[in-house]
Scaffold this motif. Sequence first.
Motif, mmCIF file in Angstrom:
data_model
loop_
_atom_site.group_PDB
_atom_site.id
_atom_site.type_symbol
_atom_site.label_atom_id
_atom_site.label_comp_id
_atom_site.label_asym_id
_atom_site.label_seq_id
_atom_site.Cartn_x
_atom_site.Cartn_y
_atom_site.Cartn_z
ATOM 1 N N GLU A 44 0.766 -1.126 -0.012
ATOM 2 C CA GLU A 44 0.069 0.089 -0.047
ATOM 3 C C GLU A 44 0.954 1.241 0.186
ATOM 4 O OE1 GLU A 44 -3.500 -1.984 2.738
ATOM 5 O OE2 GLU A 44 -1.559 -1.401 3.557
ATOM 6 N N ASN A 45 0.318 2.331 -0.562
ATOM 7 C CA ASN A 45 0.982 3.397 -0.495
ATOM 8 C C ASN A 45 0.713 4.063 1.056
ATOM 9 O OD1 ASN A 45 1.574 6.353 -0.472
ATOM 10 N ND2 ASN A 45 1.181 6.345 -2.562
ATOM 11 N N LEU A 47 1.120 6.958 2.068
ATOM 12 C CA LEU A 47 0.560 8.294 1.988
ATOM 13 C C LEU A 47 -0.832 8.232 1.676
ATOM 14 C CD1 LEU A 47 3.691 9.918 0.264
ATOM 15 C CD2 LEU A 47 3.175 9.892 2.868
ATOM 16 N N PRO A 48 -1.734 9.271 2.206
ATOM 17 C CA PRO A 48 -2.928 9.453 1.730
ATOM 18 C C PRO A 48 -3.088 10.152 0.388
ATOM 19 C CG PRO A 48 -2.549 11.330 3.173
ATOM 20 C CD PRO A 48 -1.397 10.225 3.224
ATOM 21 N N PRO A 49 -4.344 9.953 -0.152
ATOM 22 C CA PRO A 49 -4.513 10.576 -1.469
ATOM 23 C C PRO A 49 -4.284 12.217 -1.420
ATOM 24 C CG PRO A 49 -6.737 9.198 -1.127
ATOM 25 C CD PRO A 49 -5.842 9.300 0.239
ATOM 26 N N LEU A 54 -9.086 14.257 -1.680
ATOM 27 C CA LEU A 54 -10.056 14.204 -0.230
ATOM 28 C C LEU A 54 -11.005 15.159 -0.490
ATOM 29 C CD1 LEU A 54 -7.239 13.778 2.069
ATOM 30 C CD2 LEU A 54 -8.598 11.922 1.450
ATOM 31 N N SER A 232 -4.574 2.099 -7.447
ATOM 32 C CA SER A 232 -4.248 1.598 -6.192
ATOM 33 C C SER A 232 -2.915 1.936 -5.260
ATOM 34 C CB SER A 232 -4.479 0.108 -6.083
ATOM 35 O OG SER A 232 -5.743 -0.177 -6.371
ATOM 36 N N GLY A 236 -2.333 6.012 -4.197
ATOM 37 C CA GLY A 236 -3.311 5.828 -3.128
ATOM 38 C C GLY A 236 -4.509 5.699 -2.937
ATOM 39 N N LEU A 237 -5.120 5.129 -3.900
ATOM 40 C CA LEU A 237 -6.545 5.000 -3.975
ATOM 41 C C LEU A 237 -6.999 3.343 -3.823
ATOM 42 C CD1 LEU A 237 -7.541 7.448 -6.900
ATOM 43 C CD2 LEU A 237 -7.667 7.823 -4.138
ATOM 44 N N SER A 275 -7.264 12.983 -9.322
ATOM 45 C CA SER A 275 -5.825 12.681 -8.973
ATOM 46 C C SER A 275 -4.995 12.822 -10.343
ATOM 47 C CB SER A 275 -5.720 11.244 -8.638
ATOM 48 O OG SER A 275 -4.494 11.012 -8.009
ATOM 49 N N ARG A 285 5.070 12.621 -4.610
ATOM 50 C CA ARG A 285 4.964 11.668 -3.461
ATOM 51 C C ARG A 285 5.543 10.402 -3.887
ATOM 52 N NH1 ARG A 285 -0.553 12.435 -0.383
ATOM 53 N NH2 ARG A 285 -0.623 14.492 0.153
ATOM 54 N N GLU A 351 6.558 4.393 5.809
ATOM 55 C CA GLU A 351 7.173 5.573 6.270
ATOM 56 C C GLU A 351 8.470 5.318 6.842
ATOM 57 O OE1 GLU A 351 4.581 3.605 7.244
ATOM 58 O OE2 GLU A 351 2.863 4.863 7.511
#
Length: 372
Positions: A44-45, A47-49, A54, A232, A236-237, A275, A285, A351
């Motif tokens: 997974e990324n 970081l958030p979208p 958002l 995805s 980050g989705l 995005s 990112r 992270e």
Amino acid sequence: MTSPETREGGIAPRPVLDRLPRYAAGKPPAAVSGLASFKLSSNENPLPPIPAVLEAIANQSDFNRYPDPLSSKLRAALAEFLGVPADDIVTGAGSLGALNQILAAFAGQNEDGKADEVIYAWRSFEAYPISVGLAGAESVQVPVTADGRHDLAAMAAAVSARTKVILLCTPNNPTGPALDAAETEAFIRSVPPDVVVVIDEAYQEFVRAEGAVDGIALYRKYPNVVVLRTFSKAHGLAGLRVGYSVSHPGLTQYLRVAATPFAVSQIAEQAAVVSLANFGQVVERVQKLVDERDRVVNGLKDLGWSVPDAQGNFVWLALGAESAAFAELAGTRALSVRAFAGEGVRVSIGEPEANTRFLQLCADYTKAPATS
């Protein structure tokens, strides 16, 4: 699995289910007192979208309505972004959903009772054998090389009269290397033109290898090529499930028949469109994650660890029989990683704190893979 006679109500599934592996999703990290927990098991990324996505999600409310079954806005945005006709794009619930549509259209069991064959490297994406089996086709798994790469010569040699689809995962999940453009084009030329070649590029945005394949470039040249991509990873989705395939009309006409109606929700479509419109922020990112990936790879090599060329957002540790033990030890340090029993461990780039802790774990571990 239990025998048909012992199943509740005497109802048995299709026999193929007894032969298929189970998809094992990455587990969340265990809580460890005094340590922040990090999930490095699902690619997974971390970081958030981006903020604009958002905001767009927060402003939607039309969920009482079905989404556009053709994802017209997203396909138009992708057409401009990629420089391809919108009619060549078919959306799906993630790239896996788009893959299942391809298999449903082109590989399965024929009227004579014989199953088609689908060739792919192994180890590769663990959903491949499940999807192929459920489609009614047979998997032909060609072992990757010692450094985790596709053995394209062996894959070409495996093609038979029953071969209908070939899956190329680049960068290969979970081992990491990306396919070279020249070798991939030579491979496509070597297989019959009526065999569908799927170039699965879920991690395409993370690739930095010189000369790496670009699926879209090959789709432009070869009518039997289908490109798979997703929102995805880099965008980050992952939780919104939006992916797509790109292919010529000779293939998309059948993919639209096989497509799951309303697979991409209106919230997912809007998020993906926004995005794409802010792709520069996505690139920034992704580069931060690539920088972290390079730091991790260099750190592992400094420790004497052998690591295949990492071109996705993960690294592969060929720990063999020690894979489960390493994953268990990582859990004691509040890190969840993805172990493939007897083969290796895939560790997602997370992270910075998580990556540093992972490197420290490797520094303390005494059974590292030998330097190649």
